[in-house]
Design a protein around this motif. Sequence first.
Motif, short mmCIF file in Angstrom:
data_model
loop_
_atom_site.label_atom_id
_atom_site.label_comp_id
_atom_site.label_asym_id
_atom_site.label_seq_id
_atom_site.Cartn_x
_atom_site.Cartn_y
_atom_site.Cartn_z
N ARG A 190 40.64 4.06 2.73
CA ARG A 190 39.93 3.15 3.64
C ARG A 190 40.20 3.42 5.11
O ARG A 190 40.01 2.55 5.94
CB ARG A 190 40.26 1.69 3.32
CG ARG A 190 40.15 1.28 1.89
CD ARG A 190 38.80 1.59 1.29
NE ARG A 190 37.67 1.01 1.97
CZ ARG A 190 37.21 -0.20 1.78
NH1 ARG A 190 37.80 -0.99 0.95
NH2 ARG A 190 36.15 -0.63 2.41
N ASP A 242 46.75 -1.13 4.73
CA ASP A 242 45.61 -2.04 4.80
C ASP A 242 44.68 -1.65 5.96
O ASP A 242 45.13 -1.42 7.07
CB ASP A 242 46.15 -3.44 5.03
CG ASP A 242 45.10 -4.49 4.79
OD1 ASP A 242 45.18 -5.12 3.74
OD2 ASP A 242 44.23 -4.65 5.65
N PRO A 243 43.34 -1.58 5.70
CA PRO A 243 42.43 -1.13 6.75
C PRO A 243 42.09 -2.19 7.79
O PRO A 243 41.44 -1.88 8.79
CB PRO A 243 41.18 -0.73 5.97
CG PRO A 243 41.23 -1.59 4.75
CD PRO A 243 42.67 -1.78 4.42
N ILE A 244 42.49 -3.42 7.58
CA ILE A 244 42.05 -4.50 8.46
C ILE A 244 43.09 -4.88 9.50
O ILE A 244 42.76 -5.28 10.61
CB ILE A 244 41.67 -5.74 7.59
CG1 ILE A 244 40.41 -5.44 6.81
CG2 ILE A 244 41.48 -6.97 8.43
CD1 ILE A 244 39.23 -5.02 7.67
N ARG A 298 46.12 -10.80 5.15
CA ARG A 298 46.39 -9.40 4.79
C ARG A 298 47.89 -9.18 4.64
O ARG A 298 48.34 -8.44 3.77
CB ARG A 298 45.82 -8.43 5.84
CG ARG A 298 44.32 -8.34 5.89
CD ARG A 298 43.66 -8.52 4.59
NE ARG A 298 43.70 -7.34 3.74
CZ ARG A 298 43.39 -7.35 2.45
NH1 ARG A 298 43.03 -8.47 1.87
NH2 ARG A 298 43.45 -6.26 1.74
N ARG A 321 48.93 -10.68 1.42
CA ARG A 321 48.46 -9.86 0.30
C ARG A 321 49.38 -8.66 0.10
O ARG A 321 49.69 -8.29 -1.04
CB ARG A 321 47.03 -9.38 0.55
CG ARG A 321 46.48 -8.51 -0.54
CD ARG A 321 45.00 -8.67 -0.66
NE ARG A 321 44.65 -9.89 -1.36
CZ ARG A 321 44.60 -9.98 -2.69
NH1 ARG A 321 44.87 -8.95 -3.43
NH2 ARG A 321 44.26 -11.12 -3.25
N ARG A 326 53.08 1.06 1.27
CA ARG A 326 53.90 1.20 0.07
C ARG A 326 53.25 0.45 -1.10
O ARG A 326 53.23 0.92 -2.23
CB ARG A 326 55.30 0.66 0.38
CG ARG A 326 56.19 0.42 -0.79
CD ARG A 326 56.56 1.67 -1.53
NE ARG A 326 57.15 2.66 -0.66
CZ ARG A 326 57.99 3.61 -1.09
NH1 ARG A 326 58.34 3.66 -2.35
NH2 ARG A 326 58.48 4.48 -0.23
N ALA A 327 52.69 -0.71 -0.81
CA ALA A 327 52.14 -1.54 -1.87
C ALA A 327 50.87 -0.94 -2.47
O ALA A 327 50.62 -1.06 -3.66
CB ALA A 327 51.83 -2.94 -1.32
N ARG A 328 50.06 -0.29 -1.65
CA ARG A 328 48.76 0.17 -2.12
C ARG A 328 48.76 1.63 -2.53
O ARG A 328 47.75 2.14 -3.01
CB ARG A 328 47.72 -0.04 -1.01
CG ARG A 328 47.48 -1.51 -0.71
CD ARG A 328 46.93 -1.69 0.67
NE ARG A 328 45.72 -0.94 0.89
CZ ARG A 328 44.50 -1.44 0.79
NH1 ARG A 328 44.34 -2.69 0.51
NH2 ARG A 328 43.45 -0.69 1.00
#
Lengths: 163, 482
Positions: free
Chosen positions: B31, B91-93, B388, B391, B460-462
Amino acid sequence: MSELALTLVRLGFLTLLWAFVLITVLVLRRDLKMPAEARPTGRQARQGRAPKPAKPPKATKQSKSKAKGTKLVVIEGPLTGTVIPLDDGQITIGRAPDSTLIIDDDYASSRHARVYPAEGSWIVEDLGSTNGTWIDRTRITTPTVLPLGAPLRVGRTTLQIQK
Amino acid sequence: MPDNLLAVGLPGILAVTDTARRSTARRQPTRRNAELLMLIFAWGIGVLGTLQVGWAIGRDPDAGLWITSGVVGALALIMHGVVRLRAPYADPILLPAATLLTILGLVMIYRLDVAAARRAELNDNPLPTPDVYSQLTWFTVAVILFASVLILLRDHRVLQRYTYTLGLVGLILLVLPLAPVIGTTVNGATLWIRIGGFSFQPAEIAKILLTIFFAGYLVEKRDSLALVRTKVLGLGLPRLKDLGPLVVAWLVSLAVLIFQRDLGTSLLFFGLFVAMLYIATQRRSWLVIGGALFMGGAVLAYYMFGHVRLRVMVWLDPWTYATDEGYQIVQSLFGLANGGILGAGIGQGFPNLVPFASTDFIVAALGEEIGVTGLIALLLVYAILVERGLRAAIAVRDSFGQLLAAGLSITLGLQVFVIVGGVTRLIPLTGLTTPFLSYGGSSLIANWILIALLLRISDRARRPDSEVLSPDDALTQVVRRT
C-alpha cells in the motif's frame, strides 16, 4: 479576486478536506480484509489472550475416543487459558511466528520445543532452546513422553495435556 | 530407481513450496503507492489553502510561497521514501494524515503571520518576524528525527530492554523545567527549558518516553496486577502493594500540577497511565480506582490552588470574566461563532484576535476560517490517526508492542480531546499543544517521533510471516540461576 470566486474556493477547500477523509476511509476499507487473511495462526494463538484464570475444562463428549488426551492447555503465563486441540499432527512451541503456539516471552526461544504423537502418547522434544524445556522439575534432553496432566514448562509458560 | 527419484523429487517439492511462499508474500500489498497519492493530495490541500490567503487579501503568490510549498512537499517525499525503504508494510494512512495536519498548521501559522504583518503596517509598527519559517525549520528537524527513528530502530522490541532507563529519563525531563537557570516560566506555567537561544518543552518528549516505560512495566507486571485481588463490594480490588505504581503516577501528575502549574500535562499523564493499566489487565476496577483518584485530585486541586479554581470558574461562566481572565476563551468562542457552518474562508476571518492563536488556540483560529464543517473533518483525521494506531496495537503480536502502540494512540487522542475540549468550552481550558497543528518545535518533533514509532509497530504487525526476518534468538534472555 471576486466575491463569488472566493466563495467557490472556500467551498472547494472544504470539499477537498472531506474528500481526503472519505478517500482515507476507502483505502482503509480495502485494508480491512488483509490482516485476517494473512495470519490465521496469530488469531488462534491470541484467542485466549485475556489473562483471566483458565476456565475449568468442559466435559467434552468426544474425549473418550482418545485416551492420550485431546488438548494442550496453557495453565500459567501470559497466554493462560489458551487451548490447542491435539489431533495427529505435531505442535511447535516458540516465539517464531510460524509456531503453532506463539509465546511472547523473553525467556523462550524462537523454536523452543515440539510436541508430537507417537505410539498412543504425546512426546515432547526440546529443539535446542536457550533455557530448556522442563517437565515438572526435570529438564528434558531427549524426546520424552508427556503424561496427562504433567506440567510442561517453556520459558514462563506452563502447559498441560488434558482430556 | 525409486531412491533416485526421491532424491530428485524432494528438492523439487521444496522448491515449489518455496516459490509458493514467496508468491503469497508478493500478494500481500504494501500500500505504499496509496500512501504516496494521499501525501500528494494532502500537499495539494495545503497549497490551495496557502493560495487562498493570498487571494483573500488580493496579493499574487510570490516566489517565496512556491519555494516554501516545494520544501514542504520535498520533506513529505523524504518521509515517504524512508517508510518505503525501512517500513514497507506499515500502515498507509498514518503518514498522510499526520502530514495533512502539519501542513494545515503551517497554512494557519502563515495566515496569522500575514494578519500580524498587515496589522503592524496599519499601526506603523516594525514588521514582526514571521513564525512560519521557524515552524518549517522545526518540521525539518522533525523529519530528520522521524527518519532516524525508522532507520535506527529496526524492531520496536529493542525499546523494551531500556524500560527503566527511558522511564527515568522521562521523569527527569518532566521535572527539568523546575531546575534553576535553564527552567523558564511563561504565562505562569513552568514548562520550558532554555538553553542558549532555544527554548524547549521537555514534557512533550517525556510523554513518549513514559509511554514506553508504562508499556514495558505493565508487560512485566500485568499478571499480578490482573490476577491477584480481593473482593470488596462485588468489585475485585488489587492488593495494596500493586496499587503502588498507580499511586506514584497520581502523585507525579499532582506534583506537575502543583509545581509547574500545568493542568494539561498532569491530566494527560494520569489519563494515559490509567488507560494503559486497563488495556494491560482488562480489569474495569482500574478505571474505577483511577476515576476515583482523579476526582479526588481534581477536588483537592480546586480547593487548594487559585489558578485551578479560576480555570473552573471561567469555564462555567466565561462572560463574567470576558474582559480579563476569560478573554481568551470568549474570543475563541466569538471566532468559532463567526466561522459558523462553512467558515469565513481561509484568509477572510479575524483569527488573529484570539490570543495565542497559533499555539493553544489554533483550533479556534482554524474553526473560524474553515467552519464547523472543516473542523469536523479535521477531528476525523485525528480520529483516523488514533484508530490506525489502535489497529496496529491489535494486529501486532508481542504484548509490549500492543501496549506501546495503544499507549501512543491514546496519548494522541487524549491530548486532542483535552485541548479541543478546552477551546470549545466542553471542559475547563488547559494549556496543551494541539498535536501537529500548533506552532512550537517540541510538540511537532515529539508527535512525529510518535508517528515513526507507530509506523514501526504497524510495519511489524502487517508484515507477512514469510518475510519476518530470521528468528531472533539473540533476544532470548538466559535464565540466571544462583
